[in-house]
Design a protein around this motif. Structure first.
Motif, PDB file in Angstrom:
ATOM      1  N   SER B  29       8.245 -23.001 -24.830  1.00  0.00           N
ATOM      2  CA  SER B  29       9.212 -24.076 -25.062  1.00  0.00           C
ATOM      3  C   SER B  29       8.475 -25.398 -25.104  1.00  0.00           C
ATOM      4  O   SER B  29       7.354 -25.508 -24.591  1.00  0.00           O
ATOM      5  N   ILE B  32       9.498 -31.075 -21.533  1.00  0.00           N
ATOM      6  CA  ILE B  32      10.715 -31.844 -21.281  1.00  0.00           C
ATOM      7  C   ILE B  32      10.387 -33.081 -20.445  1.00  0.00           C
ATOM      8  O   ILE B  32       9.418 -33.091 -19.685  1.00  0.00           O
ATOM      9  N   LEU B  50      13.567 -32.819 -25.144  1.00  0.00           N
ATOM     10  CA  LEU B  50      12.947 -31.505 -25.301  1.00  0.00           C
ATOM     11  C   LEU B  50      12.144 -31.652 -26.581  1.00  0.00           C
ATOM     12  O   LEU B  50      12.694 -31.613 -27.684  1.00  0.00           O
ATOM     13  N   ALA B 148      18.592 -27.991 -25.018  1.00  0.00           N
ATOM     14  CA  ALA B 148      18.487 -29.378 -24.568  1.00  0.00           C
ATOM     15  C   ALA B 148      19.758 -29.794 -23.835  1.00  0.00           C
ATOM     16  O   ALA B 148      19.716 -30.381 -22.747  1.00  0.00           O
ATOM     17  N   ASP B 201      12.791 -21.603 -28.642  1.00  0.00           N
ATOM     18  CA  ASP B 201      12.941 -23.054 -28.743  1.00  0.00           C
ATOM     19  C   ASP B 201      12.487 -23.584 -30.104  1.00  0.00           C
ATOM     20  O   ASP B 201      11.440 -24.247 -30.222  1.00  0.00           O
TER      21      ASP B 201
END
Lengths: 247, 268, 202
Positions: B29, B32, B50, B148, B201
């Motif tokens: 991913s 963040i 994100l 997100a 993601d």
């Protein structure tokens, strides 16, 4: 803590307002340009507790086509408050207040942009308020004006503004929510093109004498000049980043 | 989004060699970052990025009348605005079916995890309960709004304060009575199928290149609490099993990173 | 050091000739966020913006729609030109990339374009039209650098669309993002060379 409105003190014995400011002192303002990558232009402004983010898309084809103006671009301004931006949760659907603000704000910005360069197009401006404490429509306009400049649109000048007013018997600059509730409260949002002296937004709620009104206009003009300087810095800051091969 | 048709082809070409255009691994991913509790009128708030996708969640906990069939239970209500500021293709107007699907998937991830004890959100049985309103706005769309938004909602919930009530069950302004208690930490994992390759993601370009989408919410018990398959394509059973197990495997890592950020912003 | 000006900035106390400026009360002001050049003419060159068509420009377009009589083409501008089928010999379909020339621009800023060729087997990238000179560089220095390190053939449209064929297009994509973000840096071409050497190794 429930005081009757008349018991509330708007100016203490030192002449300070309840949040410590002096009569014409404005709350801190921070501005950032270029915050939404997908947009053509964008800006974020914090003024006191107010937080507004603006995105510009355009000029782009105006649909439906029959609404387009054959001589110039049409500005479509959407002012929206998030449900969590106010003390009592607000329905996300735009209310009459938001629609009125959208109208007068769009009209204000229309004067600043050279619309005739882009006939038959739309310039869409989306402003969302995430937190509020009196003065959101002006905070929104500051952000929108920066976003338009950021998008590369030809403009006469940036649009700057301030809410001047009255509370507790005295004229003040940049009211907060507490002062808006005064029994003699006057709320006067003004927006102008500072280097041009054009007033593009002017509204009022409350009662003022003629002399007070003229004084308000003078206070607004002075502040708009100073706020414009902050806007200019924010625009230039975006282009002052340096690139190192090491990054 | 026709201008991405060609970059989408580039995505597929790289995937042929199990490489992603963004240089991430297939099941990695994006990073963040979170700004916590910066909105004062909200009872709790979070602004989360994100990768380049940026969303904001604001919580308002309001006293409401309970549903007749659950007189002693509070509730949640999730609303997500695909704000036109975040993408040239989002229109203004009433919620689209995309925004409704998004809202309902995030809602289920939180509700079904039983992270909130609804009985604790009862003020007076049959008369007043707390409704936790979670409103989310998209600020910049660079793909995977599902993960997100869910993560942002979770962050906002974790710093949410319950308002104080007076004797007439009216909210006392700017006064609070404790924090919202979250017993579970559901995290949503969304996968995209591009050709016959699957990635976790997806960013915007990968989303444009994909035919099918699969989202699954996992809690710290390593249980699955919400699932949604979307778009016109299809998955094989083995692919679904693989994605579910990948999500479970990734949970600890993602939750650790998430928690670390929250602690550094001194959340509850 | 470049001077950056913003709309409404006072450039001169006299009326000046040039572009990106306007006169009011015999003074000259800036119309854009841009770089100020003072010479024989006074110019404010905008730092960002959509493509403004000029006669003779070679641009790259994306066919977005087809109807019975013609095609609507996206050229990264604020208006999408229409090309009549009867004025061209080849057939196109939505999604096709084309090389065009701007034939004329009328009073309401609508452009008439002539399709020169279909562009096949390549990728479409985009940058802000105002950044195209930076992407090309002085004497094509930047674009040559990009072609060298990516081993791709790059066609740059004046409108900000680029057509990239062969080689490693992702290197071009990375480079374009950097150029767009840091377009105001001095000696950008040199710094780009350092950056490209680094990412080629990765």
């Amino acid at each position: 803590m429930s005081k009757k409105k008349d018991e509330v003190v708007y100016f203490d014995e030192k002449g300070k307002r309840f949040d410590g400011r002096s009569q014409f002192e404005i709350r801190p303002i921070t501005l950032k340009v270029g915050v939404i990558e997908r947009s053509d232009g964008s800006a974020y402004v914090e003024w006191g507790q107010n937080k507004a983010i603006a995105a510009v898309y355009g000029p782009r084809e105006m649909l439906p086509k029959h609404l387009a103006d054959a001589n110039k671009a049409t500005i479509r301004y959407y002012y929206r408050m998030a449900p969590f931006s106010v003390p009592d949760r607000k329905n996300p659907k735009p209310g009459r207040r938001e629609i009125e603000i959208s109208k007068v704000s769009g009209e204000a910005l229309s004067h600043s942009v050279d619309l005739e360069q882009y006939p038959n197009t739309a310039i869409d401006i989306f402003v969302t308020i995430f937190d509020s404490n009196a003065g959101t429509r002006i905070t929104a306009l500051l952000a929108a004006s920066l976003a338009l400049a950021d998008a590369g649109l030809p403009m006469k000048d940036l649009v700057s503004g301030i809410a001047v007013g009255k509370a507790g018997g005295k004229l003040i600059a940049d009211m907060n929510k507490h002062e808006e509730d005064a029994s003699d409260a006057v709320d006067l949002p003004i927006a102008m093109l500072p280097n041009n002296n054009d007033i593009v937004l002017l509204q009022m709620d409350g009662v003022l004498t003629e002399k007070e009104f003229y004084e308000c206009l003078d206070i607004a003009k002075k502040n708009c000049q100073e706020i414009r300087e902050l806007q200019v810095s924010a625009l230039k800051e975006k282009y002052s980043v340096d690139f190192n091969s090491g990054d | 989004m026709q201008e991405y048709k060609y970059e989408s082809e580039l995505v597929k070409q790289e995937l042929f060699n199990d490489k992603r255009l963004s240089k991430r691994k297939m099941f990695d991913s994006r990073d963040i970052s979170i700004e916590l509790n910066t909105l004062q009128n909200a009872n709790g708030s979070a602004i989360l990025t994100l990768g380049k996708t940026k969303v904001v969640a604001g919580i308002k906990i309001m006293p409401e009348t309970p549903y007749p069939d659950t007189p002693d239970e509070g509730s949640i209500s999730v609303g997500i605005e695909l704000s036109p500021m975040s993408d040239p293709n989002f229109g203004s107007g009433p919620p689209s079916e995309d925004s409704i699907e998004l809202s309902r998937v995030v809602d289920r991830s939180i509700r079904e995890s039983k992270g909130l004890d609804f009985k604790k959100l009862c003020i007076k049985e049959g008369e007043k309960i707390w409704c936790v309103y979670i409103d989310i706005y998209i600020i910049n769309n660079d793909g995977n709004l599902f993960d997100a938004c869910e993560l942002c909602a979770l962050a906002a919930l974790k710093c949410a304060k319950i308002p104080k009530l007076d004797d007439e069950f009216k909210v006392v302004k700017e006064e609070y009575d404790g924090h919202l208690e979250l017993l579970k930490n559901p995290i949503l994992f969304t996968f995209a199928k591009i050709g016959d390759k699957i990635v976790l993601d997806p960013d915007l370009i990968e989303e444009c290149a994909s035919d099918a989408r699969f989202s699954v919410a996992i809690t710290e018990d390593k249980n699955l609490v919400a699932i949604q398959k979307g778009l016109h394509g299809a998955f094989k059973i083995d692919e679904v099993k693989n994605m579910a197990s990948t999500a479970i495997k990734n949970y600890d890592d993602v939750f650790l990173k998430f928690n670390k950020i929250l602690k550094s912003k001194s959340a509850h | 050091m470049k001077t950056i000006v913003v709309p409404g900035d006072l450039i001169s106390d006299k009326p000046e000739n040039g572009s990106g400026i306007y006169q009011k009360d015999n003074k000259t002001y800036s119309k854009y966020v841009g770089v100020l050049y003072k010479g024989e003419d006074t110019q404010v060159v905008p730092l960002h913006g959509k493509y403004t068509p000029r006669e003779g420009d070679m641009i790259i377009g994306l066919v977005v729609q087809e109807d019975m009589f013609g095609y609507i083409v996206d050229v990264k501008s604020y208006h999408m030109p229409y090309v009549h089928k009867r004025s061209i010999k080849t057939e196109f379909k939505p999604g096709d990339l084309i090389l065009c020339q701007v034939i004329s621009v009328n009073e309401i800023k609508y452009m008439i374009i002539d399709i020169q060729a279909k562009l096949e087997d390549g990728i479409l990238f985009g940058v802000s039209a105002k950044k195209v000179p930076r992407v090309i560089g002085k004497h094509r220095s930047m674009i040559n650098l990009l072609e060298k390190y990516s081993e791709s053939k790059i066609l740059v449209g004046a409108n900000g669309y680029l057509f990239v064929k062969g080689g490693k297009p992702n290197i071009v994509k990375d480079a374009l993002e950097v150029i767009s973000k840091y377009s105001q840096t001095e000696n950008l071409t040199e710094k780009m060379e350092g950056y490209l050497k680094k990412i080629k190794v990765e």
